[in-house]
Design a protein around this motif. Sequence first.
Motif, PDB file in Angstrom:
ATOM      1  N   SER A  77      14.240  54.668  50.203  1.00 19.24           N
ATOM      2  CA  SER A  77      15.266  55.633  50.618  1.00 19.24           C
ATOM      3  C   SER A  77      15.967  56.235  49.405  1.00 19.24           C
ATOM      4  O   SER A  77      16.239  57.442  49.365  1.00 19.24           O
ATOM      5  CB  SER A  77      16.288  54.971  51.542  1.00 19.24           C
ATOM      6  OG  SER A  77      15.715  54.674  52.790  1.00 19.24           O
ATOM      7  N   ALA A  83      11.865  63.108  51.735  1.00 19.79           N
ATOM      8  CA  ALA A  83      13.073  63.945  51.667  1.00 19.79           C
ATOM      9  C   ALA A  83      12.772  65.432  51.806  1.00 19.79           C
ATOM     10  O   ALA A  83      13.681  66.230  52.050  1.00 19.79           O
ATOM     11  CB  ALA A  83      13.810  63.688  50.353  1.00 19.79           C
ATOM     12  N   THR A  94      16.908  64.877  48.057  1.00 26.01           N
ATOM     13  CA  THR A  94      17.037  63.484  47.665  1.00 26.01           C
ATOM     14  C   THR A  94      18.499  63.140  47.433  1.00 26.01           C
ATOM     15  O   THR A  94      19.304  63.983  47.043  1.00 26.01           O
ATOM     16  CB  THR A  94      16.238  63.180  46.393  1.00 26.01           C
ATOM     17  OG1 THR A  94      16.773  63.954  45.304  1.00 26.01           O
ATOM     18  CG2 THR A  94      14.764  63.504  46.573  1.00 26.01           C
ATOM     19  N   ILE A  95      18.849  61.890  47.672  1.00 23.61           N
ATOM     20  CA  ILE A  95      20.227  61.449  47.450  1.00 23.61           C
ATOM     21  C   ILE A  95      20.619  61.644  45.994  1.00 23.61           C
ATOM     22  O   ILE A  95      21.747  62.036  45.689  1.00 23.61           O
ATOM     23  CB  ILE A  95      20.386  59.985  47.888  1.00 23.61           C
ATOM     24  CG1 ILE A  95      20.207  59.876  49.408  1.00 23.61           C
ATOM     25  CG2 ILE A  95      21.740  59.437  47.481  1.00 23.61           C
ATOM     26  CD1 ILE A  95      20.246  58.456  49.933  1.00 23.61           C
ATOM     27  N   TYR A 342      18.895  62.542  54.777  1.00 29.20           N
ATOM     28  CA  TYR A 342      19.348  62.258  53.415  1.00 29.20           C
ATOM     29  C   TYR A 342      20.617  63.037  53.076  1.00 29.20           C
ATOM     30  O   TYR A 342      21.499  62.533  52.364  1.00 29.20           O
ATOM     31  CB  TYR A 342      18.247  62.597  52.413  1.00 29.20           C
ATOM     32  CG  TYR A 342      17.145  61.566  52.346  1.00 29.20           C
ATOM     33  CD1 TYR A 342      17.410  60.257  51.957  1.00 29.20           C
ATOM     34  CD2 TYR A 342      15.833  61.900  52.656  1.00 29.20           C
ATOM     35  CE1 TYR A 342      16.393  59.319  51.879  1.00 29.20           C
ATOM     36  CE2 TYR A 342      14.813  60.968  52.584  1.00 29.20           C
ATOM     37  CZ  TYR A 342      15.097  59.683  52.198  1.00 29.20           C
ATOM     38  OH  TYR A 342      14.094  58.739  52.128  1.00 29.20           O
TER      39      TYR A 342
END
Length: 359
Positions: A77, A83, A94-95, A342
């Motif tokens: 994750s 993502a 993406t984070i 996300y």
Amino acid sequence: MTKVQMTPENVEGLSTSRRNLMRFAALTGAASAATLISTTSSSSPAHASDATSNIFPSELTYPTVNGPSLALWGSSSFEGAQADQGVPAGFNATIEALLHTYLEAPVLNFGRGGETSTQINARRGTPESMYKLVFPQDTIPASGSVEVTLASDSNVAWGGSTLAAGYVGGVPGVLVPASNDTFTFTRQVDGEAIYAPATTPASWFHSYQEMISRSSYHIIQIGRNNMNQTEQIRKDTEHAFALAPKRTLVMGHFRSRSDSKDSDRAKQVSEYNAWAAEKYGELFVNPETFLRETTQESWLRYGALSGSGVWSSDTDRKAYDEGKIPPSLFSTDGLHLNGWGYIALAQMLYYKVTGLGWF
């Protein structure tokens, strides 16, 4: 169904100020994914690949840290699996990318798909999870690669997803799987052969990721790949948190798309989140709550999630009634979130770390 009324101020585990809300609104806008694309694309994560020197491969290089930074420790994750699904082409959901944009600070992405909590902790640098290597003839060769095994007193197990940069006896190298139960250690700088007898600290692998993030704030999400090992995950969480107890945020877990509220994984997720919430208090954040409840609110649904379609279908509403996360936030594999999911998690983390006064 009666819609649950949630706001950024009363979401479990979050503390948000008006200043943070205004700042976030200015960053994201409220209209469309196109606005998000222009915001994030114009401020993509900075990497150190163009630094004057870096001895490790490009996939193991990270932003240069000259001030406050945030390190993400976890598995797929945080790595950003799936993502790109759901969101418009070209948008980096993406984070890592989103938090870099929101915080305007370096984000060190230490996510590695497929790793267990103990393997993540080996990269995090916890003493309890170090790779204790055994070199042939107890010697690190002067150059190139060598096949190594783990000492019998190593607490971290062999893993097929391992990719770790670090130092053994002052020698920089990269550790990757070779075959079942063996690794390849590739020396990054040629030099003299080094005596590194097994069962001594001379053969221990010290994580480069841990070294470069000692001044960072940290978010850990560990254990998704070994959720059935309840006690191990809790111990590993405690060990990772203990390295920087005032600078570490524990992020809980969320179930997969097909997990009913009575499934084994759902129960494991619920038990871990309840344990972590009680143990870490304001230094814990619950993604399950955010994904199920907060994504319904207009400030998020018609803001950064505009275009996602979340909560607009009977399928999402039915899933909520069954205690699940809306399917609109999952990728096609049902295990990972899609880009919209996300985005939701990145905003949750943004509010949390700014609410803590870290940025």
